[in-house]
Motif scaffolding. Structure first.
Motif, short mmCIF file in Angstrom:
data_model
loop_
_atom_site.label_atom_id
_atom_site.label_comp_id
_atom_site.label_asym_id
_atom_site.label_seq_id
_atom_site.Cartn_x
_atom_site.Cartn_y
_atom_site.Cartn_z
N GLU A 87 72.81 53.13 39.38
CA GLU A 87 73.98 53.91 39.81
C GLU A 87 73.95 55.30 39.21
O GLU A 87 74.22 56.30 39.89
CB GLU A 87 75.27 53.19 39.42
CG GLU A 87 76.53 53.93 39.87
CD GLU A 87 77.81 53.23 39.43
OE1 GLU A 87 78.90 53.75 39.76
OE2 GLU A 87 77.72 52.18 38.75
N ARG B 147 71.39 57.57 40.90
CA ARG B 147 71.84 58.09 42.19
C ARG B 147 72.85 59.22 41.99
O ARG B 147 72.83 60.22 42.72
CB ARG B 147 72.43 56.96 43.03
CG ARG B 147 71.40 55.94 43.46
CD ARG B 147 72.05 54.73 44.14
NE ARG B 147 72.62 55.08 45.43
CZ ARG B 147 71.95 55.11 46.57
NH1 ARG B 147 70.66 54.82 46.59
NH2 ARG B 147 72.54 55.43 47.71
N GLU B 148 73.73 59.08 41.01
CA GLU B 148 74.70 60.14 40.72
C GLU B 148 73.98 61.41 40.23
O GLU B 148 74.37 62.53 40.57
CB GLU B 148 75.73 59.68 39.69
CG GLU B 148 76.70 58.63 40.18
CD GLU B 148 77.66 59.17 41.24
OE1 GLU B 148 78.01 60.36 41.19
OE2 GLU B 148 78.03 58.38 42.14
#
Length: 487
Positions: free
Chosen positions: A291, A294-295
């Motif tokens: 996560e 991706r950020e």
């Protein structure tokens, strides 16, 4: 009548099983070889393959340097054959690499007794080696892979652990002052090294490391005195044995063959404006969650800045499928370059197009950024990296934190504190080309740029680093068996 040939002065180097420890020790070994010393580096087979090209390239210049292999105890510690480094195991299996430190003592001891080198230089993690060498009656030098600042801060923190536990028990992650150091340095419990916060080989064997420092004859710290003189002086006062501060950067003096990836990266950087590129790398064995990865990608895209991202499989948990947002690489094509695998970090940092470095604050990366005069955006993840961040942001003032919110050295906690793309873009977007940034960014750039000529002067062949290296080698040659330390 011919006089018998004088025996060569032979030094054995024993690095720990991870590139961040091997690379600076190999650098030091090459420096010894350049001073006419006969050098042998003890390695396990898989780790030898990682640095064999460097050793071969150095030997090809006529210097006396080679590697000598000993077996990695794969079966004994429960790892597959060929998995011999922190950079190749999962986070859950890292302890098995540390357990190998004890399991290889017999092999190392056998090689030392067989070859009887003149000196042994070993990573501080090989705690038992100092006593082995002492029994052989030859001098021993302990090598620290990070600098004087983290050594001093961690030593002081150890004396405060009871207070930190109290803070943790109250459930308040409040800053506490590290006492007895030249600058105001504050830490919080969640950012202490993970080996202080959980059951860990390093903490459980602290007494062995301390005994090793008593048994050795000298210590070498992987740093340059002129970038942290107050902390070098303080550590010298704290240490039991003489301390030498050596970071020779010999690998930069030995010609490196250009790889296709290096040529591709150089060509891309050549097309970018001076000081415009943000370089992103989290080192050889650090995790960020899928996560968070991706950020970060979305944040780099939103920032509008050119970027070069060194993405390794160890940067994330999982198999890497769908790691980046759909269509990301096509949307940033030309402005952003994602490199999967090894990259020539020193060359990237030294390129005129590179203007900032998003880094995990590993000590080697930190030093390489200072050598290049590049300001840093700090994103520490584990070990002593949060301590190193204080050196960059509070002492030298050559970097900014990526995030001022909650952070943790434990991956399970860090995974719950994801830095959002908008926050990443806000920080990265401030690093405009030189002369275009805000006052704070321009001041960071100016301070960072001052270290490049300073370090260059110290590591030149007649600089202080080489003079200190000569002093250490001469002291080792003059060693008299039975002496506790080097005169």
């Amino acid at each position: 009548m011919e006089m018998p040939a004088e025996s060569p002065f032979r030094v054995f180097f024993i690095p720990f099983f991870v590139p961040s420890h091997m690379n600076p020790m190999v650098d030091l070994a090459c420096a010894f070889a350049m001073q006419g010393v006969d050098v042998t580096i003890l390695l396990t087979p898989a780790n030898e393959r990682l640095i064999k090209s460097t050793i071969d390239r150095t030997a090809a210049t006529g210097l006396s340097i080679r590697s000598l292999c000993f077996p990695f105890p794969s079966e004994e510690v429960g790892l597959p054959e060929g998995v011999e480094s922190l950079s190749t195991v999962s986070r859950g299996e890292e302890e098995k690499i540390y357990l190998a430190l004890d399991a290889v003592n017999g092999s190392i001891g056998g090689l030392l007794r067989l070859h009887r080198p003149s000196v042994v230089v070993h990573d501080f993690l090989f705690a038992a080696v100092s006593s082995m060498v002492k029994e052989l009656g030859i001098p021993c030098v302990v090598f620290h892979g990070f600098g004087a600042f983290p050594l001093v801060i961690l030593t002081q923190i150890e004396s405060l652990l009871a207070d930190v536990s109290k803070i943790s028990n109250e459930g308040i992650n409040v800053p506490f002052l590290v006492r007895g150091v030249p600058d105001k340095v504050e830490m919080v419990e969640s950012e202490l090294p993970d080996f202080y916060r959980t059951r860990h080989y390093l903490n459980e064997n602290l007494h062995k490391f301390n005994q090793s420092l008593e048994d050795c004859n000298a210590e070498v710290v992987n740093t340059i005195y002129d970038i942290e003189p107050a902390y070098c002086d303080l550590y010298s006062q704290m240490a039991i044995k003489p301390v030498f501060f050596l970071r020779p950067f010999t690998l930069g003096l030995i010609n490196e063959n250009g790889s296709s990836s290096k040529k591709e990266i150089s060509a891309w950087l050549d097309m970018q404006a001076r000081g415009s590129v943000v370089y992103v790398s989290f080192g050889s064995f650090n995790y960020i969650s899928r996560e968070q990865c991706r950020e970060l990608a979305l944040g780099l895209e939103l920032s509008g800045r050119p970027f070069l991202w060194a993405l390794k499989e160890r940067d994330f948990a999982g198999d890497g499928e769908n790691l980046l947002p759909e269509g990301f690489e096509s949307r940033v094509q030309g402005r952003g370059l994602v490199c999967k695998g090894w990259v020539p970090q020193k060359a990237i940092l030294g390129h005129l197009a590179t203007g900032a470095f998003i880094t995990h604050m590993g000590w080697n990366s930190l030093i390489e950024a200072l050598v290049a005069g590049v300001p840093m955006i700090s994103w520490p993840l584990s070990y002593e990296q949060f301590v190193n961040e204080r050196f960059v942001t509070c002492v030298l003032s050559v970097g900014l934190r990526m995030w001022d919110g909650y952070r943790s050295s434990l991956p399970e906690e860090a995974a719950k504190a994801v830095v959002k793309a908008e926050d990443i873009a806000r920080v990265v977007g401030r690093f405009l080309p030189p002369g275009c940034g805000d006052d704070e960014i321009e001041a960071l750039r100016e301070r960072a740029a001052r270290y490049q000529p300073l370090i260059q002067t110290t590591v030149e062949e007649d600089g202080v680093v080489w003079k200190d290296l000569t002093k250490l080698i001469n002291a080792l040659k003059a060693y008299v068996p039975g002496d506790d330390d080097l005169g």
